[in-house]
Every structure is written in C-alpha cells, then in structure tokens.
Design a protein around this motif. Structure first.
Motif, short mmCIF file in Angstrom:
data_model
loop_
_atom_site.label_atom_id
_atom_site.label_comp_id
_atom_site.label_asym_id
_atom_site.label_seq_id
_atom_site.Cartn_x
_atom_site.Cartn_y
_atom_site.Cartn_z
N LEU A 174 -2.07 -131.46 -43.35
CA LEU A 174 -2.45 -130.12 -43.35
C LEU A 174 -1.03 -129.13 -44.16
N ILE A 214 -4.26 -123.70 -29.20
CA ILE A 214 -4.41 -124.33 -30.73
C ILE A 214 -5.58 -123.96 -31.36
N ASN A 253 -0.75 -133.18 -39.09
CA ASN A 253 0.03 -132.02 -39.66
C ASN A 253 0.52 -132.52 -40.99
N CYS A 311 -5.65 -122.87 -35.26
CA CYS A 311 -6.42 -123.74 -36.20
C CYS A 311 -6.94 -122.53 -36.97
N LEU A 314 -0.50 -130.03 -34.26
CA LEU A 314 -1.77 -129.95 -34.58
C LEU A 314 -2.07 -131.48 -35.13
#
Lengths: 239, 521
Positions: B90, B272, B87, B276, B84
């Motif tokens: 997040l 992905i 990361n 997400c 991601l």
C-alpha cells in the motif's frame, strides 16, 4: 510479586527465549546478566508489555498480564522502564518529561508543581526544569531518566543497561542513587547489565541467561560460591 | 576526512554556472536590463493586476497545502502506524500519484468538468478546481515527508510513553510533535510547488503569477515585466525555504535506511473499515480515475497506434534527454551533497542553502534565465541544441537529488571513510571504494526521481526546446491547444505507461539491489 512463568519467544525461526522463569519481589534488585543477543532486552520488553510471549505468561501480583493471546496495556502494569538510550522526549523540557508521566490525582496546581520539584530535587535536577534533554550532560540525562521512571510511582522498575556509557565516578554516584531508591521506595528492580562489578554492587539476586536459557538464578553470594557450570564461572570471572 | 583543495571550488563553480547563473540573471533583469521602457512603467503593471494575482496565487498555494495536509498526514499515519494488511504494498501504491504529472490530472478533470460541477457546485476552471487538481498531484509529498519522519522516530520514545499512557495520548503528545518538522517540510514543499506551478493553472485557465510571467515573456516579449512578476514568488518561496531549513535543522527529509527496525503499529479495530475506504477513495481519485478517464477519452485502439507511430521520435527523444539529464544531475548532486554533508563549514552551509534555491524559482522564470545565459554568441551551440534542455533539467531537479543524496550520506558513518583514508592516501579511491558503494541506494532513488520528473517536465522545456524538436509533454501541450482530445488522452496514457513501466523495472532492480547491499553489510 512479578512472575515470569515459562516464557518463550521466537523471531522468525530464531528462538530468543526458551521456557524462562523468574520471580522478583518488591524491594529487591535482580541483575539479568548474559552475553549480547542472549535475550535480556526481549525479556524486559515482554515484562513491560511491549511484546507478547509466544508461550508462557507474565503475572504481576498474581494477575496474568501477558500471554500469547492476552496483553494488558503497558500503562496498566504499574511498572516503569529505563531504556538503554534513555528515550527522553527531546521536544519536552525536563519538567515536561516528568509532568507527562505523573498522575495528577487530586493535586492542586501548586501541589502538583511542588511534587515535580520534589522529584527533580531527589535526583539533584532541581532548577533544571526548563532545560531540554540535549542541554543536559550525560549524567544529568541519566538522572532525568531515573526521575521520570520513578515519577509514576511504579512497583517494578526495568533498567536496560542504563549506565553503560558513563565514566566510573558518575556510574558510582548513580548506583548509590539506585540503592537509595530501592530502600526508600521498595521498588522491585530488574537490571540488565554486562558489567560484572555493577552486578555485585547492586544486585540482591543474579539471573544468568545464555542463548535464551536460564543458566542459573540465585542470591549473588550463592552464585559466586557455587557457579552452576563453566559458562557462569567464565561470565562472572570466578576463579 | 579532509576534502581535496580543488574539489569544493570546482563543484561550486559548476553549480554556480549551471544552476545559479540563470536564476540570478533573471533576478537582476528588472534593475540592469537594457530593454526599452522604464522600470517604473513596468512596475505600474503591478497596480492593476497585482492584487488579483497575489490573491489567486496565495489562495491556490494555501488551499492546496491545507488539502494536502488533510489527506497526506492521516494517510502517512495509516500506512506507517496502523495494522493495515499489506502495508508495504500500500505504501508503494500511495506513491503512484507522484508518477503522474500534474498537467495530466488537469487534463483529466477538464474532461470531468460536468461531474465536478455536480459534486462541488463549481467549475473545474476555477481556483477551487486548480486547488483540487494540485492536491491530487501533490499530496504524496506530504505523505512521503511524514512517513520519512515517522520512520526516523526512535521506537523507544514511543514505547517509553506507552508505559504511562494509552496509544492515543502517545500518538498526539509524542509521535505527532516528533514528526512535526517533517510534516512542516512536506507542507512547505507543496506550498512552493503550488505557488510556482504553471501547467495546471494554464490548463484550468486560472490567473496566477506564473501565467502572467509566461504571458509577459512570450506574448508581450517583455522580459523585465516577466522578471518583475517573478520576484514576489521568489521572495516568498525563498523565505519559506529559509524557515523550513531552520525548522528541519540537521534532519534528513527522507529515510533511505535498511528499515530493519520494526515500527510500532496500532490495532485500529473497527476503524479499519473507514480507514481503508479513505485510502481507496484517495487512490481512486488520484490514480485509477485518471487512467479510466484517459482510456475512455482516447477511444479506439487505432488512436493509440496512430499517435504512437507519429510520436516514436518524441518518445525516444524524451527518454534520452531524461536519461542523460538524470545521470548528470546525479553526478553533480552527489558531490554537492557530499560537500554539504561532510564539509561542516560555512561553504557547506551556504551550498546547502543554494541547492534549495531552484525549488523557489518558477519553472517559466528558470526557462527565461536559461535563455538569457545561454543565448549568447559564444555559447550558441548550447542554446541551439538539446543540451540546453538537459541544463534545464539539472537546474530544476538538482534540489531533489541533493535532498536524497544528503539523506543517504547521513547514514554512512564518516568513520568508514576515515578508516579507508588511513590505509590509502587517495581521496578518489575512498570515494569510489567506500562512499559510492554505500550510497548506491540513494543514488538509485535519486536517479529514478530525476528521470521521472525530467520525463514529464513541461514548463521549462516549453521555452527552451530547440527548434524542430518536441518532447512528449510538449507534444501533449500542443495537441491540447489544437483540441485533439482523443490524441491527447492516448498520448497521456502512453506517457503514463512508459513512466509506470520504468518505475516497475526500477522497483524490481531496486529490490534485488537492496538485498545485495544488505548481504554486503
């Protein structure tokens, strides 16, 4: 033939490997020697497909397996690796550690079990099937790591200082085992070590790396008799 | 290193008086109390309501745990193993829901009841509603525990598998089993927190054991019945803690390392996009939506200014109590974790288990225990002052800081202390010069967590707050019962704003601080 062709690798601004080239044939043992941090483990990881090179390529039997933009998965390279800390799976028994890597092919259940027993017997671990890695001694763990690495019938075996923490007697036993394996299975072995005595016992050829550069690569007798420079002479303690 | 002879008994005595005594005093109440009426008559209370309460309490705990696992485990894998973008950021964002006290989620979803009914076809004032709200509050515990486990896995274990198998098989056969004890731990914590939570079921009017305990104690003044209703929860929670500690063995619950080793990441490809979406839906429901709803409910700016001007005293009071509480919790838990981690004796093991006991005690029961112990003529000065609230914070939150402290100590090689001890005979000098500086990170994280938890604490404080005093959560609770929804929303936002500001400040200082430690290492 496993070929490393002009491989370079950087971590941030630090250049770990600089245009490194080597070749190894099946049935040959090559020792990778060099001081700590010279890039030996990084080279093994690139060969195994665990990392991409920044430049250059790796070929196995003429097929390109690693470049900057291409990476054939590690499990599709028919090679095995013995890690410095062995990386035995702690939640699996001895048998499961072997079973996990073995290719079932078309073996019946009985033959499959026989095969596992045979592999364990080869490394003197027969009867240890249901033990966990933490229930084994240091030498037994090393033997299990070797057995696991060979169970998938690799063409090449990468060994990252596998015997670094063993006593002399155990080390001798395991070195004999590696020699037997090499002769019996005709596996090409790349062997990273700091131990110069080990190099002379095991290796057919020696590759000496310093700061990511290949200082000398040749048959051990040649390196011994004709060290290329002062660094090689000092590293191998040649007078 | 040999610990000084006085250290263990003095810390254990302090720990016993502050943490264990209130708990034990409540556990023996049903059997040795001088309250009028018989134990048998109080036990009869169980016959009528026991089954419903047990069903609701266990249903709530099981459901919340299951939902937290469904959300928390994939989220942790996503943040730790997927490629991601951003990361790190997040991962920090994913912790935000933990900063919002569960009762604020309950207040928010009470306001959204119509939408809740539309989407889930049931009222938020139900077991399902409580499950949903508690999930939003507690899933980060599972995610954090799982992430801690994923960080601890030796990268070589996974790479060794990748030499023979693809990523999926490596993930399911190697990574997942290795991280399983951590997932299990996270699940056990969530189960216990949901089982003993008082605020959310109270706001959503779900009859569970903690509510019954509160009613028995504060409405019927029946201390024995309240203690009796606490016992099933305590027994279940302690059994689970024993099971969890056995399963975790000597592993640390969280990772307080320098994080230098790069973790394996997997390219998710087209997957992905749903990954997400999953992340942002969870983040939206647990963080953004509560803020938006509170903003919307709070109304005009004048409401904020009015509630702020009338709450400055409570804000300062809450801040000071939480700050002093966090300092004292850290001071005690530092020595507790040090004894647990370094004194590898039966005493250390027993203290290790005892330090987990407060996790199993409903906050309301702990409040009752504190009153019972400190409401005595000799120590009335404690009972009548804010000091009892601080004692409540210490008793409630010491397990969290001990967990963090142990994780930090596990990463300090005892040889470092032994080397220092060879050159100086003074134990305190070794602690001050070696252990404390090397534990700075875990001490800071522990302080931060205890401060946040204390600042938002409601259940225990509700019973022990001294007369004429109010913390922000208590003021929110009181306003809520007066039906002042706009004021409640505005004050909730102020509380969240203070928590977020403090967290931001902590993060900034922590980054600088971490850099210094790295340099010094």
């Amino acid at each position: 033939m496993l070929t490393v062709d002009n491989v370079s690798k950087k971590y941030g601004n630090v250049e770990i490997l600089k245009c490194l080239t080597l070749e190894i044939s099946p049935g040959e043992i090559m020792a990778l020697v060099g001081p700590s941090g010279c890039g030996k483990t990084t080279l093994l990881r690139i060969i195994a497909g665990l990392e991409n090179p920044d430049e250059g390529r790796v070929l196995i039997d003429g097929t390109e397996v690693s470049t900057k933009n291409k990476l054939v998965a590690p499990n599709k390279r028919s090679l095995s690796m013995i890690f410095q800390d062995l990386a035995l799976w702690p939640h699996m028994t001895v048998e499961k550690n072997i079973e996990f890597v073995i290719k079932r092919d078309k073996l019946t259940r009985n033959n499959y079990r026989l095969k596992i027993d045979e592999i364990l017997a080869n490394v003197n671990l027969y009867g240890y099937n249901n033990r966990y890695p933490h229930e084994l001694s240091g030498g037994e763990r090393q033997r299990l790591a070797i057995a696991r690495a060979l169970a998938s019938k690799p063409m090449y075996l990468l060994m990252d200082e596998p015997f670094s923490n063993l006593d002399t007697i155990l080390k001798g036993e395991l070195q004999d085992m590696v020699m037997e394996l090499k002769d019996n299975f005709r596996i090409g072995i790349i062997y990273v070590t700091h131990n110069i005595e080990e190099v002379f016992v095991l290796a057919d050829r020696i590759a000496i790396i310093n700061k990511g550069i290949m200082e000398q690569i040749d048959y051990k007798e040649k390196v011994l008799n004709y060290p290329k420079n002062e660094f090689v002479r000092r590293l191998l303690k040649i007078r | 290193m040999k610990l000084p002879r006085f250290l263990i008994p003095s810390i254990i005595t302090l720990f016993f008086i502050i943490v264990l005594l209130p708990i034990f005093s409540m556990m023996v109440v049903p059997f040795f109390s001088e309250i009028p009426g018989s134990l048998a008559s109080d036990c009869s209370l169980f016959d009528s309501r026991h089954l419903t309460l047990a069903r609701n309490s266990l249903g709530l705990a099981v459901g919340t745990t299951a939902l937290c696992l469904i959300i928390g485990v994939p989220l942790a894998f996503l943040l730790s193993r997927a490629n991601l973008w951003g990361n790190g950021i997040l991962s920090i964002i994913s912790i935000i829901p933990i900063l919002i006290p569960p009762y604020i989620h309950a207040i928010v979803w009470t306001n959204l009841n119509d939408y809740f009914k539309c989407i889930f076809h049931c009222d938020v004032h139900s077991l399902w509603g409580a499950m949903f709200v508690l999930t939003l509050a507690y899933f980060p515990f599972v995610a954090l525990a799982t992430q801690g486990g994923l960080r601890r896995i030796d990268r070589n274990m996974e790479e060794a598998s990748l030499l023979y198998h693809g990523r999926w098989k490596t993930l399911t056969r190697i990574t997942f089993p290795l991280v399983m004890p951590h997932i299990f731990s996270g699940a056990i914590f969530v189960f216990i927190f949901s089982l003993i939570d008082f605020c959310v079921p109270d706001i959503l009017r779900v009859r569970v054991y903690p509510i019954e305990i509160f009613i028995q104690f504060s409405a019927f003044y029946n201390e024995r019945a309240a203690a009796l209703f606490s016992l099933p929860l305590i027994v279940i929670a302690i059994l689970l803690i024993v099971l969890q500690r056995w399963y975790m063995k000597d592993r640390a619950y969280i990772q307080v390392s320098l994080g230098l080793a790069k973790e394996i990441t997997y390219n998710l490809g087209w997957f992905i996009i749903p990954a997400c979406c999953f992340f942002f839906i969870i983040l939206g429901l647990s963080t953004i939506l509560p803020l938006v709803v509170l903003l919307n409910t709070a109304g005009s700016f004048s409401n904020y200014s009015m509630i702020f001007s009338t709450s400055i005293e409570q804000i300062l009071y809450s801040f000071i109590l939480a700050f002093i509480g966090a300092v004292l919790v850290m001071s005690l838990s530092f020595f507790v974790s040090y004894i647990i981690e370094r004194a590898k004796t039966l005493t250390g093991t027993l203290l290790g288990f005892a330090s987990f006991i407060p996790l199993a005690i409903p906050a309301i029961t702990l409040g009752m225990g504190l009153i019972k112990v400190w409401n005595q003529p000799v120590v009335s000065i404690i009972y009548g002052s804010s000091f009892i609230v601080i004692l409540g914070y210490i008793a409630r939150f010491i397990p969290f800081s001990t967990i963090i402290g142990i994780a930090g100590l596990k990463q300090i090689n005892p040889c470092l202390e032994e080397a220092a001890f060879l050159s100086t005979a003074r134990w305190i000098k070794v602690i001050r010069g070696i252990v404390v500086p090397l534990s700075q990170k875990s001490l800071a994280i522990g302080f931060f967590f205890v401060f946040i938890l204390s600042f938002g604490e409601l259940s225990t404080t509700l019973l022990i707050i001294p007369p004429g005093r109010q913390t922000i959560p208590i003021k929110i609770y009181n306003l809520m019962h007066y039906g002042a929804h706009q004021m409640v929303a505005a004050l909730c936002l102020i509380l969240i704003l203070i928590i977020f500001s403090f967290s931001g400040l902590f993060l900034l200082l922590y980054k600088k601080f971490t850099k210094n430690i790295r340099c010094s290492l």
